[in-house]
Structure formats: structure tokens, C-alpha cells
Design a protein around this motif. Structure first.
Motif, PDB file in Angstrom:
ATOM      1  N   THR A 156     -12.736  13.780 -14.734  1.00 41.17           N
ATOM      2  CA  THR A 156     -11.664  13.475 -13.791  1.00 41.17           C
ATOM      3  C   THR A 156     -11.718  12.008 -13.384  1.00 41.17           C
ATOM      4  OG1 THR A 156     -12.964  13.933 -11.796  1.00 41.17           O
ATOM      5  CG2 THR A 156     -11.867  15.818 -12.863  1.00 41.17           C
ATOM      6  N   ALA A 157     -10.610  11.547 -12.798  1.00 41.17           N
ATOM      7  CA  ALA A 157     -10.579  10.187 -12.273  1.00 41.17           C
ATOM      8  C   ALA A 157     -11.596  10.023 -11.147  1.00 41.17           C
ATOM      9  CB  ALA A 157      -9.173   9.842 -11.790  1.00 41.17           C
ATOM     10  N   ASP A 158     -11.867  11.099 -10.419  1.00 41.63           N
ATOM     11  CA  ASP A 158     -12.874  11.041  -9.358  1.00 41.63           C
ATOM     12  C   ASP A 158     -14.266  10.776  -9.935  1.00 41.63           C
ATOM     13  OD1 ASP A 158     -11.030  11.452  -7.356  1.00 41.63           O
ATOM     14  OD2 ASP A 158     -11.407  13.616  -7.193  1.00 41.63           O
ATOM     15  N   ASP A 159     -14.557  11.343 -11.112  1.00 44.23           N
ATOM     16  CA  ASP A 159     -15.834  11.066 -11.778  1.00 44.23           C
ATOM     17  C   ASP A 159     -15.958   9.576 -12.080  1.00 44.23           C
ATOM     18  OD1 ASP A 159     -16.492  13.788 -11.837  1.00 44.23           O
ATOM     19  OD2 ASP A 159     -15.588  14.069 -13.816  1.00 44.23           O
ATOM     20  N   VAL A 160     -14.877   9.006 -12.603  1.00 43.56           N
ATOM     21  CA  VAL A 160     -14.886   7.584 -12.955  1.00 43.56           C
ATOM     22  C   VAL A 160     -15.034   6.728 -11.703  1.00 43.56           C
ATOM     23  CG1 VAL A 160     -13.552   5.707 -13.988  1.00 43.56           C
ATOM     24  CG2 VAL A 160     -13.544   7.979 -15.046  1.00 43.56           C
ATOM     25  N   ALA A 161     -14.306   7.087 -10.653  1.00 42.94           N
ATOM     26  CA  ALA A 161     -14.384   6.326  -9.403  1.00 42.94           C
ATOM     27  C   ALA A 161     -15.793   6.366  -8.823  1.00 42.94           C
ATOM     28  CB  ALA A 161     -13.376   6.865  -8.396  1.00 42.94           C
ATOM     29  N   LEU A 162     -16.448   7.525  -8.937  1.00 41.06           N
ATOM     30  CA  LEU A 162     -17.826   7.640  -8.458  1.00 41.06           C
ATOM     31  C   LEU A 162     -18.749   6.719  -9.242  1.00 41.06           C
ATOM     32  CD1 LEU A 162     -20.045   9.041  -6.766  1.00 41.06           C
ATOM     33  CD2 LEU A 162     -20.109  10.832  -8.523  1.00 41.06           C
ATOM     34  N   LEU A 163     -18.603   6.715 -10.556  1.00 41.64           N
ATOM     35  CA  LEU A 163     -19.427   5.829 -11.379  1.00 41.64           C
ATOM     36  C   LEU A 163     -19.170   4.366 -11.045  1.00 41.64           C
ATOM     37  CD1 LEU A 163     -19.297   7.474 -14.922  1.00 41.64           C
ATOM     38  CD2 LEU A 163     -21.205   7.444 -13.322  1.00 41.64           C
ATOM     39  N   LYS A 164     -17.913   4.032 -10.835  1.00 35.14           N
ATOM     40  CA  LYS A 164     -17.570   2.647 -10.510  1.00 35.14           C
ATOM     41  C   LYS A 164     -18.225   2.235  -9.192  1.00 35.14           C
ATOM     42  CE  LYS A 164     -15.468  -1.266 -11.053  1.00 35.14           C
ATOM     43  NZ  LYS A 164     -15.929  -2.202 -12.106  1.00 35.14           N
ATOM     44  N   ARG A 165     -18.197   3.130  -8.225  1.00 34.28           N
ATOM     45  CA  ARG A 165     -18.799   2.825  -6.929  1.00 34.28           C
ATOM     46  C   ARG A 165     -20.306   2.647  -7.048  1.00 34.28           C
ATOM     47  NH1 ARG A 165     -20.829   6.144  -3.074  1.00 34.28           N
ATOM     48  NH2 ARG A 165     -19.855   8.039  -3.921  1.00 34.28           N
ATOM     49  N   ILE A 166     -20.942   3.471  -7.876  1.00 37.03           N
ATOM     50  CA  ILE A 166     -22.397   3.420  -8.025  1.00 37.03           C
ATOM     51  C   ILE A 166     -22.830   2.255  -8.918  1.00 37.03           C
ATOM     52  CG2 ILE A 166     -24.382   4.622  -9.027  1.00 37.03           C
ATOM     53  CD1 ILE A 166     -23.103   7.247  -8.053  1.00 37.03           C
ATOM     54  N   ALA A 167     -22.136   2.089 -10.045  1.00 37.93           N
ATOM     55  CA  ALA A 167     -22.558   1.077 -11.026  1.00 37.93           C
ATOM     56  C   ALA A 167     -22.066  -0.313 -10.674  1.00 37.93           C
ATOM     57  CB  ALA A 167     -22.065   1.468 -12.416  1.00 37.93           C
ATOM     58  N   GLY A 168     -20.955  -0.393  -9.930  1.00 35.21           N
ATOM     59  CA  GLY A 168     -20.410  -1.694  -9.580  1.00 35.21           C
ATOM     60  C   GLY A 168     -20.077  -2.509 -10.811  1.00 35.21           C
ATOM     61  N   ASP A 169     -20.501  -3.761 -10.825  1.00 39.00           N
ATOM     62  CA  ASP A 169     -20.239  -4.639 -11.962  1.00 39.00           C
ATOM     63  C   ASP A 169     -21.392  -4.666 -12.958  1.00 39.00           C
ATOM     64  OD1 ASP A 169     -17.768  -5.369 -10.903  1.00 39.00           O
ATOM     65  OD2 ASP A 169     -18.645  -6.993  -9.716  1.00 39.00           O
ATOM     66  N   ARG A 170     -22.418  -3.844 -12.721  1.00 43.89           N
ATOM     67  CA  ARG A 170     -23.574  -3.854 -13.630  1.00 43.89           C
ATOM     68  C   ARG A 170     -23.238  -3.240 -14.974  1.00 43.89           C
ATOM     69  NH1 ARG A 170     -28.187  -0.582 -11.109  1.00 43.89           N
ATOM     70  NH2 ARG A 170     -26.434   0.777 -10.570  1.00 43.89           N
ATOM     71  N   LEU A 171     -22.379  -2.213 -14.963  1.00 44.37           N
ATOM     72  CA  LEU A 171     -22.072  -1.468 -16.172  1.00 44.37           C
ATOM     73  C   LEU A 171     -20.568  -1.261 -16.299  1.00 44.37           C
ATOM     74  CD1 LEU A 171     -24.714   1.375 -15.723  1.00 44.37           C
ATOM     75  CD2 LEU A 171     -24.922  -0.578 -17.276  1.00 44.37           C
ATOM     76  N   LYS A 172     -20.081  -1.261 -17.526  1.00 47.56           N
ATOM     77  CA  LYS A 172     -18.718  -0.819 -17.785  1.00 47.56           C
ATOM     78  C   LYS A 172     -18.726   0.709 -17.883  1.00 47.56           C
ATOM     79  CE  LYS A 172     -17.455  -5.052 -20.182  1.00 47.56           C
ATOM     80  NZ  LYS A 172     -16.984  -5.664 -21.447  1.00 47.56           N
ATOM     81  N   ILE A 173     -17.533   1.290 -17.834  1.00 45.46           N
ATOM     82  CA  ILE A 173     -17.421   2.750 -17.825  1.00 45.46           C
ATOM     83  C   ILE A 173     -16.548   3.216 -18.981  1.00 45.46           C
ATOM     84  CG2 ILE A 173     -16.611   4.762 -16.527  1.00 45.46           C
ATOM     85  CD1 ILE A 173     -17.112   3.031 -13.971  1.00 45.46           C
ATOM     86  N   LYS A 174     -17.053   4.186 -19.722  1.00 45.86           N
ATOM     87  CA  LYS A 174     -16.243   4.868 -20.728  1.00 45.86           C
ATOM     88  C   LYS A 174     -15.973   6.274 -20.230  1.00 45.86           C
ATOM     89  CE  LYS A 174     -16.059   6.480 -25.528  1.00 45.86           C
ATOM     90  NZ  LYS A 174     -16.659   6.377 -26.883  1.00 45.86           N
ATOM     91  N   ALA A 175     -14.704   6.612 -20.103  1.00 47.13           N
ATOM     92  CA  ALA A 175     -14.297   7.954 -19.697  1.00 47.13           C
ATOM     93  C   ALA A 175     -14.029   8.790 -20.939  1.00 47.13           C
ATOM     94  CB  ALA A 175     -13.047   7.884 -18.825  1.00 47.13           C
ATOM     95  N   ALA A 176     -14.613   9.970 -20.990  1.00 49.89           N
ATOM     96  CA  ALA A 176     -14.421  10.856 -22.141  1.00 49.89           C
ATOM     97  C   ALA A 176     -14.590  12.298 -21.680  1.00 49.89           C
ATOM     98  CB  ALA A 176     -15.436  10.534 -23.238  1.00 49.89           C
ATOM     99  N   GLY A 177     -13.905  13.187 -22.371  1.00 55.88           N
ATOM    100  CA  GLY A 177     -14.018  14.608 -22.069  1.00 55.88           C
ATOM    101  C   GLY A 177     -12.740  15.174 -21.498  1.00 55.88           C
ATOM    102  N   GLY A 178     -11.884  15.712 -22.369  1.00 58.18           N
ATOM    103  CA  GLY A 178     -10.664  16.381 -21.916  1.00 58.18           C
ATOM    104  C   GLY A 178      -9.523  15.457 -21.547  1.00 58.18           C
ATOM    105  N   ILE A 179      -9.553  14.217 -21.992  1.00 56.15           N
ATOM    106  CA  ILE A 179      -8.459  13.280 -21.700  1.00 56.15           C
ATOM    107  C   ILE A 179      -7.428  13.413 -22.809  1.00 56.15           C
ATOM    108  CG2 ILE A 179      -7.848  10.867 -21.265  1.00 56.15           C
ATOM    109  CD1 ILE A 179     -10.857  10.442 -20.565  1.00 56.15           C
ATOM    110  N   ARG A 180      -6.270  13.986 -22.466  1.00 61.51           N
ATOM    111  CA  ARG A 180      -5.322  14.372 -23.505  1.00 61.51           C
ATOM    112  C   ARG A 180      -3.904  13.847 -23.294  1.00 61.51           C
ATOM    113  NH1 ARG A 180      -8.237  17.581 -26.470  1.00 61.51           N
ATOM    114  NH2 ARG A 180      -9.833  18.931 -25.551  1.00 61.51           N
ATOM    115  N   SER A 181      -3.661  13.121 -22.212  1.00 60.57           N
ATOM    116  CA  SER A 181      -2.307  12.635 -21.953  1.00 60.57           C
ATOM    117  C   SER A 181      -2.336  11.182 -21.500  1.00 60.57           C
ATOM    118  CB  SER A 181      -1.623  13.485 -20.879  1.00 60.57           C
ATOM    119  OG  SER A 181      -2.180  13.208 -19.598  1.00 60.57           O
TER     120      SER A 181
END
Length: 210
Positions: A156-181
Motif C-alpha cells: 500500500t501507499a501507507d507502506d511506502v510512506a512509512l518506509l520514507k519516514r523511517i529511511a529518509g534520504d538514506r535509501l531509495k524505495i522500490k514499491a512492489a507487490g500487487g501494483i496493477r493500475s
């Protein structure tokens, strides 16, 4: 931003050829395939801007660092320019931080353009996600990736937002799993993802507004 993905165990050579053709036609960033098909995909993409991503320790991640190291070396030799490795989640949850960093470094050392580490967000607490992101950064990898896509729950977008908040600028984020539209992909990007892993890239692009 799309890694056009084919990781089904029943995938054939013809399926990989179709994946590659779609990636070239639609200008995807990369194709993501199982190690067995990295060589084939690399040959088919020779002279193209599309990269090959090979997975390491997929899908469970619960093998030895030395095995992941050997697998990473093989896919590097066969032409993979990026690696998506699965973190040993059991080791993480058992407090084996140094072992997690060790396995990440064993893959990073092959000088891939990017190494992404898959952590299966739905299986972890927020504190465990923080520890995982710390280990990824300490191991020298570039991305944290939400999921293998093999779990029941979609990312979900909430998963990505959580990672962004935790990782900040240290890491980029790849979203995967059930993204179909297209709308789902856009939500992930707005939440902080800089790469989308999906097996339905063509459908996503066809859903984009004119």
C-alpha cells in the motif's frame, strides 16, 4: 521508473522474450527476472537502455550469506546490472544485526548499479523496519524494497510512506507487490517510491491519462 517483472516459477523462455519485448517497446527502466533467466534477458537486451535486474535469495531470503554471495556473483557475470536481494527476516527478528549487514555487503561488493533489499513490510513491526533500514544503509545497499510480491497482502501507499519516514534520504524505495493500475503506481510514487516493481507494466501505462 518501472521494473517489468517476471518471477513466477513456471515462467518459460518465451515468457521472458515477451517480457523483454514489452520492456523495449514501452521504455521500462529494467526487467526483473529469476537468476536462471538473467543470461537470456541480458542477451536479448544487448544494445538496449533497458537494464536486467536479477533476484538473490528469492523469495524467502532464509539461506546462508555465502549462498547469496555466490548467486550474486553468478548474475553479475551473466549481465545483471542490478540485484534485488531478500533479507533474512528470521535473522533480523532474532537480533542478528551483524549477520544481516554481512549478507548485504556480500552482494554489494559486486558493484551492481543498485542493490535493493526486500524486507516484507507486512511481516515486520515499525521498530523492526527501522532496524532493517539501518542494516541496509550500513551494508551499503541503495534501496529498501517493500515486498517480494509473494505475500497475500498487497503493498500500500501507507507502506511506502512509512518506509520514507523511517529511511529518509538514506535509501531509495522500490514499491512492489500487487501494483496493477496506473492510479496505484501514482500513489506509490507520491508516497515516496522512486521505482515500481510490477508484472503488469503495460497495463499500468495503458491506464495513464492522455
Amino acid at each position: 521508473m518501472i521494473d517489468h517483472t517476471l518471477l513466477k516459477p513456471q515462467a518459460t523462455e518465451d515468457d521472458v522474450k515477451k517480457l523483454v519485448d514489452e520492456a523495449k517497446q514501452m521504455g521500462f527502466y529494467a526487467v526483473c527476472v529469476n537468476p536462471w533467466y538473467v543470461g537470456l534477458a541480458s542477451r536479448l537486451l544487448r544494445g538496449s537502455d533497458v537494464r536486467v535486474v536479477g533476484v538473490v535469495g528469492f523469495p524467502l531470503g532464509a539461506t546462508f550469506a555465502e549462498v547469496k554471495e555466490r548467486e550474486a556473483g553468478y548474475i553479475a557475470e551473466m549481465g545483471a546490472r542490478e540485484a534485488d536481494m531478500v533479507m533474512n527476516i528470521g535473522a533480523l527478528r532474532s537480533g542478528r544485526y551483524s549477520d544481516i549487514v554481512k549478507e548485504i555487503r556480500s552482494v554489494v561488493k559486486f558493484n551492481f548499479e543498485h542493490v535493493k533489499v526486500i524486507i516484507e513490510v507486512p511481516l515486520l513491526t515499525e521498530e523492526e523496519i527501522k532496524i532493517a533500514c539501518d542494516a541496509i544503509a550500513d551494508g551499503g545497499a541503495d534501496f529498501v524494497k517493500t515486498s517480494t510480491g509473494f505475500l497475500q497482502r498487497a503493498t500500500t501507499a501507507d507502506d511506502v510512506a512509512l518506509l520514507k519516514r523511517i529511511a529518509g534520504d538514506r535509501l531509495k524505495i522500490k514499491a512492489a507487490g500487487g501494483i496493477r493500475s496506473y492510479d496505484q503506481a501514482l500513489e506509490m510514487i507520491k508516497a515516496g517510491a522512486s521505482r515500481i516493481g510490477t508484472s503488469t507494466g503495460p497495463e499500468i501505462l495503458r491506464g495513464a491519462p492522455d
